[in-house]
Every structure is written in structure tokens, then in C-alpha cells.
Design an enzyme around this catalytic site. Structure first.
Site, PDB file in Angstrom:
ATOM      1  N   HIS A 171     -37.238 -78.749 -55.764  1.00  0.00           N
ATOM      2  CA  HIS A 171     -37.576 -77.413 -55.282  1.00  0.00           C
ATOM      3  C   HIS A 171     -38.999 -77.439 -54.707  1.00  0.00           C
ATOM      4  O   HIS A 171     -39.803 -78.323 -55.035  1.00  0.00           O
ATOM      5  CB  HIS A 171     -37.486 -76.429 -56.450  1.00  0.00           C
ATOM      6  N   THR A 173     -41.578 -76.003 -55.394  1.00  0.00           N
ATOM      7  CA  THR A 173     -42.671 -75.977 -56.370  1.00  0.00           C
ATOM      8  C   THR A 173     -42.829 -77.285 -57.137  1.00  0.00           C
ATOM      9  O   THR A 173     -43.763 -77.410 -57.939  1.00  0.00           O
ATOM     10  CB  THR A 173     -42.433 -74.867 -57.405  1.00  0.00           C
ATOM     11  N   LYS A 174     -41.944 -78.235 -56.920  1.00  0.00           N
ATOM     12  CA  LYS A 174     -41.932 -79.423 -57.761  1.00  0.00           C
ATOM     13  C   LYS A 174     -42.881 -80.514 -57.255  1.00  0.00           C
ATOM     14  O   LYS A 174     -43.326 -80.509 -56.115  1.00  0.00           O
ATOM     15  CB  LYS A 174     -40.504 -79.974 -57.887  1.00  0.00           C
ATOM     16  N   PHE A 175     -43.126 -81.472 -58.138  1.00  0.00           N
ATOM     17  CA  PHE A 175     -44.047 -82.579 -57.880  1.00  0.00           C
ATOM     18  C   PHE A 175     -43.647 -83.365 -56.636  1.00  0.00           C
ATOM     19  O   PHE A 175     -44.484 -83.717 -55.798  1.00  0.00           O
ATOM     20  CB  PHE A 175     -44.039 -83.475 -59.124  1.00  0.00           C
TER      21      PHE A 175
END
Length: 368
Positions: A171, A173-175
Site C-alpha cells: 500500500h 503507506t508501506k515501507f
């Protein structure tokens, strides 16, 4: 995000080929992810929520079956399963790690239990050995929601190669991000093949429709972003590690506040910078610090508040969740606060955030 020029180059290639979904960029992304996970097989999907559903189906878990999941996690873990009729049975947390408490898992196994799904909360790996032993003794498939944990290790092995399968999230927002996306990683070739069929309406490699399935395929634009993001994964990990150390230094010695660490001796992506505020010691509740940060335009997050079993539809539907207290998960949900980190945050911003937290707590800490 990585190089915009590299992303544009990959997108142009996809447009030139007129191959826009489940194509060569997806295959390349899968190959690189399998390397990161230390496994032989990766199945990219359109998002991790559908990835959890596909993995559960591939493991033979069906509607009406029960699966043990943590109460202290983002609601998507339970919702993904609930949406396809699988009943999530919420398990209390190990307060130190935030993950499934293995002793609680074993106590929850009943006649309808058909699987266990752990979550590596904030990238801290689950108790793999204990959970594997429990799953093996009871003949249950063990799956992991690894949304927070790409690049992390357990006893030196990459998170991604444990249980029947693990599911990464990409997503935005992920790393590592692919705008939106996910992947199922596994050591089991047959399991991977079942996942490939299930993500494409149950169609086999030969074109035969052998079972039911869904449309979970990843598109080429998402894979282009994922590949570009993967190229800077190590760089971002280094930035996050420095940020974590800066927060530790900035909040050191502050009564009732601690920066939650990662597993000792393991590689960690430090995607989340999480502090824990003990209201009785600090003299101030986590929510008050959260509000004070917000008033200074600092975005913090109360992950995961409330705990899964305390939100709808689980809170008021005994068919979905037999009401019972889960005190450690509930306590964590009242104490933890995620603070800004990542490549957009530098030392001066971190020092300012730490100063706000210090002033909040110092003004309220009881005299001793």
C-alpha cells in the site's frame, strides 16, 4: 519512492508493449520479492487484503471455519477473512512484542479451528518457532500477515519464508509501495500454484477452469512502482534506523515513555516509530500527547486503537466474536503512539517532536 525517471521508464515500456496487467513487470517484481523473502515462489496480487483471502483459500480454509488472529492489529487482518465467511477468533497479545501470545493461541484451538494467522506487528517478527510447533502438533496451516515486515529477519532468516505462506503489503503507506498491491510468498510450489489459480478466477496455467477464484491480479503500473521502490529499500532502511536512534536519544530517561524496539540482533526496517506511554508513570494519557502533537501540526497515529475485537462488527456481534476481555491487547491499544519517520523526516523535525512529547510529560509527571 525511488527514482521518478526509472518509474517513468518502466511505465513507458509497459505502454509501448501494450501489456498493462499481470505482465513482464509483474514477473520481474515477483522474482525480486522472492529473493528478498528468501523463498522460491511469489504471487503478486492487487492488494494485501485480497492476498490474505487468496492465501487462506489456498490453505483450505473455507466459510464457517475459524482462524485464530491477533486482536492487536489493523482491522484489515480480520476483515479480509470475515468478508469471505471465515470466522476470526481474536487472541490476546504478548505485551512485549504486540504479537500473538503462543500460549493463548493453543488455548483457543477448538473443533472449528482450521488455521492460525500471525501478524508481525510493527515489523517485530512473531514467535515463529512456538507458533510452528503449535500448528504442526494440531495439523493447522500457519499463515502470516507480513504487511509491516518486509526486509526484517527472524533468527537471521528473512520474514517471508515461514509457515505455509506470508503476505506482504505494498500500500502507498508501506515501507515498499506499489501505489497499491500485495504479494504472497511461500516455499511451497504447490501452494504458490493454487494461489496463482485463485487470483485469476481459478484458471490453471493450461487455461482450464479448475476451481472458483477471484480477480486479484496486479497491474503493470503497480509493479513498475514496486520495482522502483524496491531499489531504495536498503537506503530507506538506513534512514529509518537513524531516525529510530534519534528518537531513542531524544526521549531517553523520560518517565513513563519508551521507544518500542525491534528484535535484538535482527535486521529491521523500522517502518514504524512507536512510543509507549504509561499513563500511571507519566501522569498523562497517550491521547493527550496525541492531541498536543496534532495541535502543533505533528501527525501521530494511535495504532491500533481500539483493538479489533472492540470495533464493529465484532464488538456487538457474538456470531463473529464471542465477547471476552483481552487485557494485554486492550492495554497496548491505550498506550502506543506512532510518530513521524521516513525519508521526509530529518534530525531537526525529530528533535522538535521529542521536545513536544517531553514538555507534555514533564508538565504532568508526578513528583517523586
Amino acid at each position: 519512492m525511488g527514482s521518478r525517471a526509472r518509474l517513468t521508464e518502466r511505465l513507458d515500456g509497459a505502454l509501448d508493449r501494450l501489456y498493462l496487467t499481470n505482465g513482464p513487470l509483474v514477473r520481474e517484481f515477483e522474482e525480486k520479492l522472492a529473493e528478498v523473502a528468501g523463498v522460491g515462489h511469489c504471487v503478486a496480487v492487487c492488494n494485501a487484503t485480497v492476498g490474505l483471502q487468496v492465501a487462506a483459500r489456498a490453505a483450505g480454509i473455507r466459510g464457517g471455519d475459524e482462524i485464530i488472529v491477533p486482536a492487536f492489529t489493523w482491522v484489515a487482518t480480520a476483515a479480509a477473512l470475515d468478508w469471505i465467511g471465515i470466522v476470526p477468533v481474536f487472541c490476546d497479545a504478548d505485551e512485549r512484542t504486540g504479537n500473538l501470545d503462543p500460549s493463548e493461541v493453543e488455548a483457543l484451538i477448538g473443533p472449528r479451528t482450521r488455521g492460525i494467522m500471525g501478524v508481525h506487528v510493527f515489523g517485530y517478527p512473531c514467535a515463529m518457532d512456538e507458533l510452528t510447533d503449535i500448528a504442526d502438533r494440531h495439523g493447522l496451516p500457519l499463515l502470516f500477515d507480513a504487511a509491516h515486515a518486509i526486509g526484517c529477519t527472524y533468527k537471521g532468516r528473512p520474514v517471508g519464508g515461514f509457515g505455509a505462506a506470508e503476505v506482504y503489503s505494498f500500500h502507498a503507506t508501506k515501507f515498499v509501495n506499489s501505489f497499491e498491491g500485495g504479494a504472497i510468498v511461500t516455499r511451497d510450489a504447490e501452494f504458490a500454484e493454487r494461489c496463482r489459480e485463485l487470483r485469476n478466477f481459478g484458471i490453471t496455467a493450461s487455461g482450464e477452469i479448475r476451481s472458483g477464484g477471484t480477480n486479484a491480479k496486479m497491474n503493470e503500473a503497480a509493479a513498475a512502482m514496486g520495482l522502483t521502490s524496491l531499489e531504495v529499500m536498503d537506503e530507506l532502511m538506513d534512514i529509518n534506523t537513524l531516525n529510530h536512534r534519534r528518537y531513542e536519544k531524544g526521549l531517553e530517561g523520560l518517565t513513563g515513555v519508551r521507544v518500542r524496539g525491534q528484535a535484538e540482533g535482527e535486521r529491521a526496517n523500522h517502518q514504524y516509530l512507536v512510543i509507549e506511554i504509561d499513563a500511571s508513570a507519566a501522569g498523562i494519557h497517550r491521547d493527550e500527547v496525541h492531541a498536543a502533537l496534532g495541535a502543533q501540526n505533528v501527525l501521530s497515529r494511535r495504532y491500533f486503537h481500539p483493538s479489533c475485537h472492540q470495533v464493529e462488527p465484532y464488538r456487538s456481534d457474538p456470531a463473529r466474536h464471542a465477547p471476552r476481555p483481552l487485557p494485554r491487547a486492550e492495554a497496548l491499544a491505550e498506550r502506543v503512539l506512532a510518530l513521524p519517520t521516513g525519508s521526509a523526516v530529518g534530525p531537526s523535525e525529530i528533535d522538535k517532536v521529542c521536545d513536544i512529547v517531553r514538555r507534555c510529560v514533564s508538565a504532568r509527571t508526578p513528583a517523586r
